[in-house]
Design an enzyme around this catalytic site. Sequence first.
Site, PDB file in Angstrom:
ATOM      1  N   PRO A 178      -4.132   0.264  18.682  1.00  0.00           N
ATOM      2  CA  PRO A 178      -3.806  -0.195  17.320  1.00  0.00           C
ATOM      3  C   PRO A 178      -3.995   0.860  16.226  1.00  0.00           C
ATOM      4  O   PRO A 178      -3.709   0.600  15.075  1.00  0.00           O
ATOM      5  CB  PRO A 178      -4.753  -1.378  17.115  1.00  0.00           C
ATOM      6  CG  PRO A 178      -5.805  -1.234  18.127  1.00  0.00           C
ATOM      7  CD  PRO A 178      -5.242  -0.463  19.270  1.00  0.00           C
ATOM      8  N   TYR A 199      -9.211   5.384   7.549  1.00  0.00           N
ATOM      9  CA  TYR A 199      -9.360   5.712   8.976  1.00  0.00           C
ATOM     10  C   TYR A 199     -10.384   6.845   9.054  1.00  0.00           C
ATOM     11  O   TYR A 199     -10.172   7.906   8.481  1.00  0.00           O
ATOM     12  CB  TYR A 199      -8.041   6.209   9.561  1.00  0.00           C
ATOM     13  CG  TYR A 199      -6.958   5.161   9.688  1.00  0.00           C
ATOM     14  CD1 TYR A 199      -6.170   4.786   8.610  1.00  0.00           C
ATOM     15  CD2 TYR A 199      -6.718   4.548  10.919  1.00  0.00           C
ATOM     16  CE1 TYR A 199      -5.175   3.824   8.734  1.00  0.00           C
ATOM     17  CE2 TYR A 199      -5.705   3.588  11.060  1.00  0.00           C
ATOM     18  CZ  TYR A 199      -4.950   3.238   9.965  1.00  0.00           C
ATOM     19  OH  TYR A 199      -3.951   2.291  10.105  1.00  0.00           O
ATOM     20  N   TYR A 258       4.017   6.406  10.475  1.00  0.00           N
ATOM     21  CA  TYR A 258       3.144   5.274  10.131  1.00  0.00           C
ATOM     22  C   TYR A 258       3.922   4.176   9.404  1.00  0.00           C
ATOM     23  O   TYR A 258       3.707   2.988   9.646  1.00  0.00           O
ATOM     24  CB  TYR A 258       1.991   5.766   9.246  1.00  0.00           C
ATOM     25  CG  TYR A 258       0.898   4.734   9.019  1.00  0.00           C
ATOM     26  CD1 TYR A 258       0.941   3.876   7.926  1.00  0.00           C
ATOM     27  CD2 TYR A 258      -0.162   4.616   9.914  1.00  0.00           C
ATOM     28  CE1 TYR A 258      -0.045   2.916   7.721  1.00  0.00           C
ATOM     29  CE2 TYR A 258      -1.162   3.669   9.708  1.00  0.00           C
ATOM     30  CZ  TYR A 258      -1.091   2.822   8.612  1.00  0.00           C
ATOM     31  OH  TYR A 258      -2.060   1.864   8.412  1.00  0.00           O
ATOM     32  N   HIS A 285       0.845  -1.195   0.000  1.00  0.00           N
ATOM     33  CA  HIS A 285       0.000   0.000   0.000  1.00  0.00           C
ATOM     34  C   HIS A 285       0.878   1.241   0.000  1.00  0.00           C
ATOM     35  O   HIS A 285       1.719   1.404   0.885  1.00  0.00           O
ATOM     36  CB  HIS A 285      -0.918   0.013   1.219  1.00  0.00           C
ATOM     37  CG  HIS A 285      -2.113  -0.868   1.071  1.00  0.00           C
ATOM     38  ND1 HIS A 285      -3.270  -0.676   1.791  1.00  0.00           N
ATOM     39  CD2 HIS A 285      -2.334  -1.952   0.292  1.00  0.00           C
ATOM     40  CE1 HIS A 285      -4.165  -1.592   1.445  1.00  0.00           C
ATOM     41  NE2 HIS A 285      -3.608  -2.400   0.542  1.00  0.00           N
ATOM     42  N   LYS A 344       1.090  -0.147  15.113  1.00  0.00           N
ATOM     43  CA  LYS A 344       2.459  -0.262  15.621  1.00  0.00           C
ATOM     44  C   LYS A 344       2.716  -1.526  16.436  1.00  0.00           C
ATOM     45  O   LYS A 344       3.867  -1.937  16.606  1.00  0.00           O
ATOM     46  CB  LYS A 344       2.785   0.953  16.511  1.00  0.00           C
ATOM     47  CG  LYS A 344       2.857   2.253  15.769  1.00  0.00           C
ATOM     48  CD  LYS A 344       4.053   2.316  14.834  1.00  0.00           C
ATOM     49  CE  LYS A 344       3.670   2.985  13.545  1.00  0.00           C
ATOM     50  NZ  LYS A 344       4.146   2.348  12.355  1.00  0.00           N
TER      51      LYS A 344
HETATM   52  P1  FAS Z   1       1.300 -11.944  21.812  1.00  0.00           P
HETATM   53  O1  FAS Z   1       0.329 -11.566  22.896  1.00  0.00           O
HETATM   54  O2  FAS Z   1       0.848 -11.986  20.397  1.00  0.00           O
HETATM   55  O3  FAS Z   1       1.893 -13.402  22.110  1.00  0.00           O
HETATM   56  C1  FAS Z   1       2.216 -13.783  23.434  1.00  0.00           C
HETATM   57  C2  FAS Z   1       2.119 -15.311  23.501  1.00  0.00           C
HETATM   58  O4  FAS Z   1       2.515 -15.721  24.816  1.00  0.00           O
HETATM   59  C3  FAS Z   1       0.695 -15.808  23.300  1.00  0.00           C
HETATM   60  O5  FAS Z   1       0.664 -16.832  22.331  1.00  0.00           O
HETATM   61  C4  FAS Z   1       0.283 -16.326  24.673  1.00  0.00           C
HETATM   62  O6  FAS Z   1      -0.569 -17.447  24.604  1.00  0.00           O
HETATM   63  C5  FAS Z   1       1.616 -16.703  25.270  1.00  0.00           C
HETATM   64  N1  FAS Z   1       1.612 -16.689  26.733  1.00  0.00           N
HETATM   65  C6  FAS Z   1       0.996 -15.802  27.546  1.00  0.00           C
HETATM   66  N2  FAS Z   1       1.217 -16.129  28.840  1.00  0.00           N
HETATM   67  C7  FAS Z   1       2.001 -17.254  28.831  1.00  0.00           C
HETATM   68  C8  FAS Z   1       2.552 -18.072  29.843  1.00  0.00           C
HETATM   69  N3  FAS Z   1       2.336 -17.807  31.132  1.00  0.00           N
HETATM   70  N4  FAS Z   1       3.295 -19.147  29.479  1.00  0.00           N
HETATM   71  C9  FAS Z   1       3.517 -19.413  28.162  1.00  0.00           C
HETATM   72  N5  FAS Z   1       3.001 -18.678  27.149  1.00  0.00           N
HETATM   73  C10 FAS Z   1       2.258 -17.612  27.493  1.00  0.00           C
HETATM   74  N6  FAS Z   1      -1.572  -4.660  16.715  1.00  0.00           N
HETATM   75  C11 FAS Z   1      -1.675  -3.994  15.538  1.00  0.00           C
HETATM   76  O7  FAS Z   1      -0.666  -3.497  15.037  1.00  0.00           O
HETATM   77  N7  FAS Z   1      -2.904  -3.871  14.917  1.00  0.00           N
HETATM   78  C12 FAS Z   1      -4.051  -4.429  15.446  1.00  0.00           C
HETATM   79  O8  FAS Z   1      -5.125  -4.302  14.883  1.00  0.00           O
HETATM   80  C13 FAS Z   1      -3.985  -5.150  16.656  1.00  0.00           C
HETATM   81  N8  FAS Z   1      -5.099  -5.745  17.202  1.00  0.00           N
HETATM   82  C14 FAS Z   1      -4.990  -6.408  18.413  1.00  0.00           C
HETATM   83  C15 FAS Z   1      -6.104  -7.033  19.021  1.00  0.00           C
HETATM   84  C16 FAS Z   1      -5.986  -7.686  20.262  1.00  0.00           C
HETATM   85  C17 FAS Z   1      -7.195  -8.349  20.899  1.00  0.00           C
HETATM   86  C18 FAS Z   1      -4.738  -7.731  20.913  1.00  0.00           C
HETATM   87  C19 FAS Z   1      -4.581  -8.410  22.268  1.00  0.00           C
HETATM   88  C20 FAS Z   1      -3.616  -7.135  20.314  1.00  0.00           C
HETATM   89  C21 FAS Z   1      -3.744  -6.480  19.058  1.00  0.00           C
HETATM   90  N9  FAS Z   1      -2.635  -5.882  18.426  1.00  0.00           N
HETATM   91  C22 FAS Z   1      -2.704  -5.224  17.259  1.00  0.00           C
HETATM   92  C23 FAS Z   1      -1.352  -5.967  19.011  1.00  0.00           C
HETATM   93  C24 FAS Z   1      -0.804  -7.320  18.682  1.00  0.00           C
HETATM   94  O9  FAS Z   1      -0.752  -7.469  17.298  1.00  0.00           O
HETATM   95  C25 FAS Z   1       0.509  -7.433  19.375  1.00  0.00           C
HETATM   96  O10 FAS Z   1       1.300  -6.283  19.165  1.00  0.00           O
HETATM   97  C26 FAS Z   1       1.275  -8.659  18.954  1.00  0.00           C
HETATM   98  O11 FAS Z   1       0.439  -9.771  19.130  1.00  0.00           O
HETATM   99  C27 FAS Z   1       2.531  -8.708  19.826  1.00  0.00           C
HETATM  100  O12 FAS Z   1       3.078  -9.952  19.690  1.00  0.00           O
HETATM  101  P2  FAS Z   1       3.747 -10.688  20.963  1.00  0.00           P
HETATM  102  O13 FAS Z   1       4.597  -9.717  21.682  1.00  0.00           O
HETATM  103  O14 FAS Z   1       4.298 -11.942  20.430  1.00  0.00           O
HETATM  104  O15 FAS Z   1       2.537 -10.965  21.969  1.00  0.00           O
HETATM  105  C1  PHB Z   2      -5.845  -4.406  10.803  1.00  0.00           C
HETATM  106  O1  PHB Z   2      -5.913  -4.671   9.586  1.00  0.00           O
HETATM  107  O2  PHB Z   2      -6.168  -5.235  11.703  1.00  0.00           O
HETATM  108  C2  PHB Z   2      -5.365  -3.048  11.224  1.00  0.00           C
HETATM  109  C3  PHB Z   2      -4.853  -2.200  10.261  1.00  0.00           C
HETATM  110  C4  PHB Z   2      -4.396  -0.945  10.649  1.00  0.00           C
HETATM  111  C5  PHB Z   2      -4.500  -0.554  11.975  1.00  0.00           C
HETATM  112  C6  PHB Z   2      -5.015  -1.425  12.934  1.00  0.00           C
HETATM  113  C7  PHB Z   2      -5.459  -2.672  12.552  1.00  0.00           C
HETATM  114  O3  PHB Z   2      -4.076   0.681  12.347  1.00  0.00           O
END
Ligand code: FAS
Ligand code: PHB
Length: 385
Positions: free
Chosen positions: A288, A196, A380, A72, A292
């Site tokens: 989000p 957005y 961004y 994009h 980032k």
């Molecule tokens: P993660 O949370 O992805 O992974 C951590 C892992 O550790 C998980 O698999 C978990 O099961 C495991 N774990 C936890 N406790 C443990 C324990 N005690 N023992 C062993 N394992 C354990 N970011 C964006 O940029 N855009 C978005 O739209 C967006 N939407 C999101 C929606 C939600 C609901 C959430 C929670 C986050 C969102 N994020 C988004 C942020 C997300 O993408 C995170 O930045 C990304 O998952 C970070 O990756 P990790 O640091 O690996 O953490």
């Molecule tokens: C998504 O595609 O999940 C998404 C994209 C851009 C954002 C947040 C989430 O800023």
Amino acid sequence: MRTNVVIVGAGPAGLMLGRLLDLAGIDNLILERRSAEYVLGRIRAGVLEPGSVALMERARVSGRLRAEGLVHEGAVLSFDGDSHRLDFTALVGRQVTVYGQTEVTHDLMAAREGQTIYEAENVELHDFAGKPQVTWRKDGVVHRMDCDYIAGCDGYHGVSRASVPAAVLAIFERIYPFGWLGLLVDRPPVAEELIYAHHARGFALCSQRSLSRSRYYVQVPASEKVEAWSDDRFWDELRRRLPQAAAEALRTGPSLEKSIAPLRSFVAEPLRFGRLFLAGDAAHIVPPTGAKGLNLAMSDVAMLADALIEFYAEKSAAGLEHYSARALARIWKAERFSWWMTSLMHVFPETGAFGRRIQRAEFDYLTSSTAAQQSLAENYTGLPD
Ligand code: FAS
Ligand code: PHB
């Protein structure tokens, strides 16, 4: 049993770190409390910065990303129906790639060479100030692994940060009074690029996963329950918040997934405690809005992997000593940008009419100033490490 590094968590941070250590010949074990299927079932981020794309290439897992990722060159910001396209290429000479976190996780799982133990229960960290050990329970048996270092990649609710004595941890947090209700649908995206949208009823985002699968979000109160939102209610609300052309072009269909993510800004400092390092959501959370979260996790583990590789290859601890300060410098800039973009695009009832006028003025300044647009575009698409 003994290994060089124990990684807690098999999300994108843990899997990417494990992959980079595998390629460097550094022995590592990943412990994940959920099943692989559960981890893959999470629907989260969707936008990769060029730095994350480059890291996927360094990790030699970029084949599908290159074939299926959608490059994009810009995105659209809309405010009460007035739209403005930000041309990232023209502004900063960089683009972003739309490629779901689920796909990133899948690619890293498929390439994993080291051992990953899924459904590892009751993971506990021991003596990470001295001689680190990690214990866990699997199939009713308690196991122990001794190691040189522990990487806490277990997300916001993980055990790693929780294992650090509160007295040595500084927490910085802002909790927003709203969340994002997200919906995944197998319908073509409403537009070529992300939209957005700020509307008096609340923020909305039109994103995508492919040319046939779309991801949409609407701002909802923090107290909202996903059960209160039928697909029809979601589509009606989304249409009301979008610019007219997008609302008319919207292709609706049955949701594949619907969930509410709370929004918060959060940083824990420092990121090192003896032989324990924190990376990814274990160390920080961003709203989000600025896309980032996943990208910060990638840059954390790239820095941590380089430091560990330097230690094992050159017996230098310099990178490990500087990891926390270096990662936090980048983290805080991403926190600032995510907070700023959230403040611009969401409705904050408590700031009243004055707050909305300030938001409108911010949008009008942004759309009339190339310098302001360059600032948004460089943040961004990802600041340098
Ligand atoms: P993660 O949370 O992805 O992974 C951590 C892992 O550790 C998980 O698999 C978990 O099961 C495991 N774990 C936890 N406790 C443990 C324990 N005690 N023992 C062993 N394992 C354990 N970011 C964006 O940029 N855009 C978005 O739209 C967006 N939407 C999101 C929606 C939600 C609901 C959430 C929670 C986050 C969102 N994020 C988004 C942020 C997300 O993408 C995170 O930045 C990304 O998952 C970070 O990756 P990790 O640091 O690996 O953490
Ligand atoms: C998504 O595609 O999940 C998404 C994209 C851009 C954002 C947040 C989430 O800023």
